[in-house]
Design a protein around this motif. Structure first.
Motif, PDB file in Angstrom:
ATOM      1  N   GLU A 145       0.919  -0.981   0.304  1.00 28.31           N
ATOM      2  CA  GLU A 145       0.348   0.360  -0.174  1.00 28.31           C
ATOM      3  C   GLU A 145       0.963   1.276  -0.071  1.00 28.31           C
ATOM      4  O   GLU A 145       1.620   1.462   1.006  1.00 28.31           O
ATOM      5  N   CYS A 190      13.288  -0.335   1.503  1.00 29.19           N
ATOM      6  CA  CYS A 190      13.840  -0.470   2.219  1.00 29.19           C
ATOM      7  C   CYS A 190      15.379   0.405   1.980  1.00 29.19           C
ATOM      8  O   CYS A 190      16.254   0.813   3.054  1.00 29.19           O
ATOM      9  N   SER A 236       3.905   7.903   2.889  1.00 28.20           N
ATOM     10  CA  SER A 236       3.476   6.199   3.701  1.00 28.20           C
ATOM     11  C   SER A 236       3.453   5.600   2.799  1.00 28.20           C
ATOM     12  O   SER A 236       3.170   5.145   1.329  1.00 28.20           O
ATOM     13  N   HIS A 286       3.651   0.964   2.597  1.00 26.12           N
ATOM     14  CA  HIS A 286       3.437  -0.820   3.975  1.00 26.12           C
ATOM     15  C   HIS A 286       3.417  -1.837   2.810  1.00 26.12           C
ATOM     16  O   HIS A 286       3.237  -1.765   1.639  1.00 26.12           O
ATOM     17  N   GLY A 306       1.844  -5.131   5.650  1.00 27.43           N
ATOM     18  CA  GLY A 306       1.318  -4.326   7.062  1.00 27.43           C
ATOM     19  C   GLY A 306       2.054  -4.278   8.050  1.00 27.43           C
ATOM     20  O   GLY A 306       2.213  -2.767   8.703  1.00 27.43           O
ATOM     21  N   TYR A 307       3.401  -3.495   7.210  1.00 29.45           N
ATOM     22  CA  TYR A 307       4.829  -2.860   8.030  1.00 29.45           C
ATOM     23  C   TYR A 307       4.729  -1.720   7.083  1.00 29.45           C
ATOM     24  O   TYR A 307       4.906  -1.494   6.100  1.00 29.45           O
ATOM     25  N   ASP A 308       5.157  -0.945   8.507  1.00 28.17           N
ATOM     26  CA  ASP A 308       5.451   0.618   7.809  1.00 28.17           C
ATOM     27  C   ASP A 308       6.949   0.461   7.117  1.00 28.17           C
ATOM     28  O   ASP A 308       7.669  -0.146   7.869  1.00 28.17           O
ATOM     29  N   ASN A 360       9.188  -0.092   9.937  1.00 36.54           N
ATOM     30  CA  ASN A 360       9.373  -1.459  10.754  1.00 36.54           C
ATOM     31  C   ASN A 360      10.054  -2.004   9.396  1.00 36.54           C
ATOM     32  O   ASN A 360       9.795  -2.894   8.816  1.00 36.54           O
ATOM     33  N   SER A 361      11.180  -1.159   9.283  1.00 38.12           N
ATOM     34  CA  SER A 361      12.149  -2.267   8.055  1.00 38.12           C
ATOM     35  C   SER A 361      12.474  -3.012   8.332  1.00 38.12           C
ATOM     36  O   SER A 361      12.419  -3.843   7.142  1.00 38.12           O
ATOM     37  N   VAL A 368       9.685  -6.115   7.022  1.00 40.88           N
ATOM     38  CA  VAL A 368       9.846  -4.932   5.248  1.00 40.88           C
ATOM     39  C   VAL A 368      10.208  -6.400   4.906  1.00 40.88           C
ATOM     40  O   VAL A 368       9.622  -7.229   4.289  1.00 40.88           O
TER      41      VAL A 368
END
Length: 239
Positions: A4, A50, A58, A60, A63-65, A69-70, A73
């Motif tokens: 996303e 990342c 943003s 994701h 579900g991880y930013d 939350n690299s 990811v």
């Protein structure tokens, strides 16, 4: 959605490499990510993996930013960059074992055998990477990308340097992988996209100028070829 992206921007000084792009990608199909050189494709993929941070907006993955939350990811993503980085003094199996050790993969030897079979590296598996042709090095890069069985695959020019028979094999593999994974494919080869992609995004000068199912995109443009649509959309913005 496995990926996303919302209002994503990346600036270098006063220059915007990507300018407020938004899109989603889900498992079950291959998303073709297209654009001319310098359009922002590689920048977008580097943010999703990342490798570089965004300036705003943003993104994701599973579900991880990507900013906060690299590590999560990275655990869920496999990446084959355009310029495939390999340790050329390593042997094929040795390089895959190295990747397996990074991911702390259990039963590494079994997994090595599986990805060697999947990527058609059987005859080359005991050679040094430096002795392989460009096409086989590309296969090793793909084997490394799928080694940890990630949920998301981002492939930048995955068939670069392959002969026609190898291209067909890798296309088939990508389509099979997309049944259970989210796959983003970046390429300049329009026939590649038409052969394996259902969804198409075209980016130009940092902005998305098309995001649709391939069949719908062609319908909206009078059933023109994807190449003609690409030229029409990327030439329409005047510098």
């Amino acid at each position: 959605m496995s990926i996303e992206v919302k209002d994503l921007c990346k600036s270098y000084g006063t220059q915007k490499a990507i300018d407020g792009i938004s899109f989603n990608a889900s498992p079950g199909s291959v998303l073709g990510f297209l654009g001319p050189n310098g359009a922002g494709k590689s920048t977008t993929m580097k943010i999703l993996t990342c490798f570089i941070p965004q300036s705003s907006g943003s993104a994701h993955v599973c579900g991880y930013d990507v900013r906060t939350n690299s590590m999560e990811v990275r655990r869920n993503i496999g990446y084959l960059p355009e310029h495939n980085p390999l340790y050329l003094d390593m042997y094929v199996r040795e390089s895959l074992a190295f990747i397996g050790s990074i991911h702390k993969t259990q039963h590494i030897d079994k997994r090595i055998d599986e990805v060697i079979e999947l990527c058609g590296l059987g005859d080359e598996q005991n050679k040094k990477l430096g002795a392989l042709s460009k096409g086989y090095r590309q296969r090793v890069g793909l084997a490394q990308a799928i080694f940890a069985d990630p949920k998301v695959l981002i492939l930048d020019e995955p068939t670069s340097g392959l002969d026609p028979n190898q291209v067909i094999t890798i296309r088939s593999l990508i389509k099979d992988l997309a049944k259970s994974k989210t796959v983003i494919l970046s390429t300049h080869i329009m026939q590649e996209v038409e052969a394996i992609c259902e969804q198409v995004i075209i980016i130009n000068q940092g902005k998305i100028v098309a995001d649709d199912q391939l069949a719908e995109l062609r319908k909206k443009h009078g059933n023109k070829s994807l190449e003609d649509i690409f030229i029409e959309l990327t030439a329409s913005i005047v510098l």
